[in-house]
Design an enzyme around this catalytic site. Structure first.
Site, short mmCIF file in Angstrom:
data_model
loop_
_atom_site.label_atom_id
_atom_site.label_comp_id
_atom_site.label_asym_id
_atom_site.label_seq_id
_atom_site.Cartn_x
_atom_site.Cartn_y
_atom_site.Cartn_z
N ARG A 32 -21.05 1.42 5.17
CA ARG A 32 -21.07 2.34 6.31
C ARG A 32 -22.39 3.09 6.40
O ARG A 32 -22.86 3.40 7.50
CB ARG A 32 -19.91 3.32 6.22
CG ARG A 32 -18.62 2.63 6.60
CD ARG A 32 -17.45 3.55 6.58
NE ARG A 32 -16.32 2.93 7.26
CZ ARG A 32 -15.06 3.25 7.04
NH1 ARG A 32 -14.75 4.20 6.18
NH2 ARG A 32 -14.11 2.64 7.70
N LYS A 198 2.55 -5.44 11.74
CA LYS A 198 3.62 -5.08 12.68
C LYS A 198 3.32 -5.43 14.13
O LYS A 198 2.21 -5.21 14.61
CB LYS A 198 3.87 -3.58 12.60
CG LYS A 198 4.49 -3.12 11.32
CD LYS A 198 4.64 -1.62 11.38
CE LYS A 198 5.28 -1.07 10.13
NZ LYS A 198 5.18 0.40 10.14
N GLY A 390 -8.70 1.70 13.24
CA GLY A 390 -7.83 2.26 14.27
C GLY A 390 -8.55 2.39 15.61
O GLY A 390 -7.96 2.14 16.67
P1 ADP Z 1 -5.80 -4.99 10.40
O1 ADP Z 1 -6.14 -3.85 9.46
O2 ADP Z 1 -6.79 -6.10 10.32
O3 ADP Z 1 -5.55 -4.50 11.80
P2 ADP Z 1 -3.01 -4.85 9.66
O4 ADP Z 1 -3.25 -3.54 9.01
O5 ADP Z 1 -2.20 -4.88 10.89
O6 ADP Z 1 -4.41 -5.62 9.90
O7 ADP Z 1 -2.27 -5.81 8.63
C1 ADP Z 1 -2.79 -6.13 7.38
C2 ADP Z 1 -1.73 -6.15 6.34
O8 ADP Z 1 -0.64 -6.99 6.71
C3 ADP Z 1 -2.25 -6.69 5.03
O9 ADP Z 1 -2.18 -5.68 4.05
C4 ADP Z 1 -1.34 -7.87 4.71
O10 ADP Z 1 -0.97 -7.93 3.34
C5 ADP Z 1 -0.13 -7.58 5.55
N1 ADP Z 1 0.60 -8.81 5.86
C6 ADP Z 1 0.18 -9.86 6.59
N2 ADP Z 1 1.12 -10.81 6.65
C7 ADP Z 1 2.17 -10.37 5.94
C8 ADP Z 1 3.47 -10.89 5.63
N3 ADP Z 1 3.83 -12.10 6.08
N4 ADP Z 1 4.28 -10.12 4.87
C9 ADP Z 1 3.90 -8.91 4.44
N5 ADP Z 1 2.71 -8.37 4.71
C10 ADP Z 1 1.85 -9.07 5.44
#
Ligand code: ADP
Ligand code: MG
Length: 411
Positions: A32, A198, A390
């Protein structure tokens, strides 16, 4: 922006990961800081008097010594190859004195703005105090731009009211270009890859991209909310039963607009068993047994899906390699565990291939997605990786970020 001899208040994202070693806080990752250097060098070359403001961690209004920005000043000086003054406050007489001592091209870093509760409250009087030492404002902290805090929004308003200019820094400018302008009229096919934890986190993004994309590829745990909505059993997979209607609405919208909306055809299952141990955050440590590939459909009660399967990775890869614009947000599985990283790695490789061989513009948003790409060693094989977790999500949703709204001038 005319910056010569001006006192330029620059909001940067110096929220770097730190760790205590031998009683001293050391910086684990300086990405960063590195990313703000182009803006700082430009301002230095123009003879600005640079006042840097940032937050670090969540001190919640207290002077928490482990969250001091002092170590950042030291490292920044090394990286810039010139002195960086530090003052252990962000408002008041000490700051005024330090700013008065600045000459053209000098750099001063203020202490953590979140040592004051008024920062996050966007307190107008506090914003006035921050702005008291500045003529113009530059915001280069995209990662904090979705919050209307005093240093990200309040100060800009005070300075603008006084007739001072407010501009985006170079890093912020790039974020707005790639997550904004580039996606307004993308080269086609425009393929969106969405994964992560989610559906509820991403539904607004899905909804908006359903109006722009040619194909949307779904992975990660959000798959299982769609599977539930389609009447399948998902075992212990992470899912949101109360979001089934949202998933069905997305499927219907995709159909109505003839957008290719793809769900996995196979996945990787495992049985999670509690080890009885707790991790650093106090959460139970799980052990994953009986890891096995599985054709999508019903999942047994005691198992859960943790990654997309090899056939899905291949199908998604084909579509990705033909894309001209790619937006990726959210890993395809629980990539932090090697056994569930293959899907994410395959997609990362396909994105890198499309970028190198098909001339695709590839844009990556989301904190964990960026982590996954770094883990795959492919970070420099994509067109753009967002620095705002975010913030990038909210921006992709089409929201006006408060920290951006105030920036009406050009650097
Ligand atoms: P980003 O930060 O890129 O927006 P998210 O925070 O939405 O992504 O999601 C990332 C998290 O989702 C990771 O920590 C990963 O372990 C978890 N994850 C992805 N697929 C699964 C799954 N099938 N079951 C449980 N956790 C999952
Ligand atoms: Mg995340």
């Amino acid at each position: 922006m005319d910056a010569a001899q001006k006192r330029v208040f620059v909001r940067v994202d110096f929220n770097v990961p730190m760790e205590e070693k031998d009683g001293k806080m050391v910086i684990n990752d300086s990405t960063r800081i590195k990313e703000t250097l182009p803006t700082l060098r430009l301002l230095i070359s123009r003879g600005a008097k640079i006042i840097l403001a940032a937050h670090l961690g969540r001190p919640k209004g207290k002077r928490e010594p482990s969250m001091s920005l002092q170590p950042v000043a030291t490292l920044l000086a090394q990286m810039l190859g010139r002195p960086v003054a530090f003052v252990d406050d962000c408002i008041g007489e000490k700051v005024a004195a330090a700013v008065a001592a600045l000459k053209a091209g000098d750099v001063l870093l203020l202490e953590n703005v979140r040592y004051y509760n008024q920062e996050e409250a966007n307190d107008p009087a506090f914003a006035e105090k921050l702005a008291a030492v500045a003529d113009v404002y530059v915001n280069d902290a995209f990662g904090a731009a979705h919050r209307a805090h005093a240093s990200t929004e309040g100060v800009a308003r005070v300075i603008a009211r006084r007739g001072g200019q407010c501009a985006a820094g170079l890093l912020m400018e790039r974020e707005l270009q790639f997550l904004g302008k580039e996606l307004e009229s993308p080269a086609r096919p425009f393929v969106v890859i969405l994964g992560g934890a989610k559906v509820s986190d991403k539904i607004k993004v899905i909804d908006r991209l359903l109006e722009k994309a040619d194909a949307i590829l779904i992975g990660g745990a959000m798959v299982y909310t769609f599977e539930l909505a389609l009447g399948h059993k998902v075992g212990k997979s992470l899912s949101e039963p109360d979001k089934k209607d949202v998933a069905l609405a997305a499927l219907a919208k995709a159909k109505a607009r003839s957008i290719k909306f793809m769900l996995p055809s196979d996945d990787v299952l495992a049985t999670a068993v509690a080890t009885g141990k707790l991790n650093k955050k106090g959460k139970p440590v799980m052990e994953f047994q009986n890891v096995r590939p599985h054709a999508c459909g019903d999942i047994p009660d005691n198992e859960a899906g943790y990654d997309i399967g090899p056939e899905t990775a291949r199908r998604y890869g084909e579509i990705i390699r033909n894309a001209k614009t790619i937006l990726w947000n959210g890993p395809m599985g629980m990539f932090e565990d090697k056994r569930f990283a293959a899907g994410t790695l395959a997609v990362a490789q396909a994105v890198a291939d499309a970028t190198a061989r098909n001339g695709a513009k590839s844009i990556i948003g989301g904190g964990d997605s960026v982590k996954a790409l770094n883990q795959a060693g492919l970070a420099d094989k994509v067109t753009f990786m967002s620095t705002g977790g975010g913030a990038s999500l909210e921006f992709l949703e089409g929201q006006v970020l408060p920290g951006v709204a105030a920036l009406t001038d050009k650097l």
